[in-house]
Write a protein that holds these residues in place. Structure first.
Motif: not given
Length: 189
Positions: A72-86
């Protein structure tokens, strides 16, 4: 550039918070996973074998041991690792393939899923079944209060052959399998 993990005898439990005892969630004989960036997206490839889901974790439901693999591909996943969403709101995933099996029963899912700002799910998935009667037996055992509906529905699906494929669409939380309405999914957090 890439993170790879491999485990044998993997198990998971809830985090013991507020002095409560942890609840066992699952155990797997083996599991492997890999994360790799693709531009700003994050591609996950993984597999598991001999997965046992603890009945307490799923409301006393009983499921057989499962094997699976997926990408699976997580869209904008690199950004989500840097700043995990709440929240899961505003997130999207494109499932290249998610395959779960037990014995001869196999379910394969592919397609995009997204969650809008209000928490409503949108998805355009393809569901492929191998041995629909075996899939029905597993579901009927796990959800005995809907056993007759499951058996009737899968009897119709089995008429499409031993490896039928059908679309599962979710629009603003309203799900339908082909032309059959399945109901509404509550907004997610």
């Amino acid at each position: 550039r890439r993170i790879s993990l491999q485990a044998e005898g993997l198990s998971g439990q809830t985090d013991p918070a507020d002095d409560t005892d942890p609840v066992q969630l699952f155990s797997a004989g083996q599991a492997a996973g890999q994360l790799q960036p693709n531009g700003q997206d994050l591609v996950y490839t993984g597999s598991f074998g001999d997965l046992k889901i603890d009945a307490e974790a799923v409301g006393g439901r009983v499921l057989p041991e499962l094997d699976g693999a997926g990408e699976a591909t997580v869209k904008n996943g690199v950004g989500l690792i840097k700043a995990p969403p709440k929240s899961l709101r505003g997130q999207s995933v494109d499932i290249a393939s998610l395959d779960v099996s037990s014995g001869t029963a196999r379910v394969t899912v592919s397609g995009p899923i997204s969650i809008d700002a209000d928490g409503l799910i949108d998805a355009n998935l393809s569901i492929k079944l191998k041995d629909p009667k075996a899939v029905a037996a597993i579901l009927a055992g796990a959800i005995p209060e809907h056993k007759s509906e499951i058996e009737q529905g899968f009897a119709g699906i089995a008429m499409l052959g031993n490896q039928p494929s059908m679309p599962l669409k979710i629009v603003k939380g309203k799900a339908s399998l082909g032309f059959i309405p399945l109901g509404k999914i509550k907004p997610v957090d």
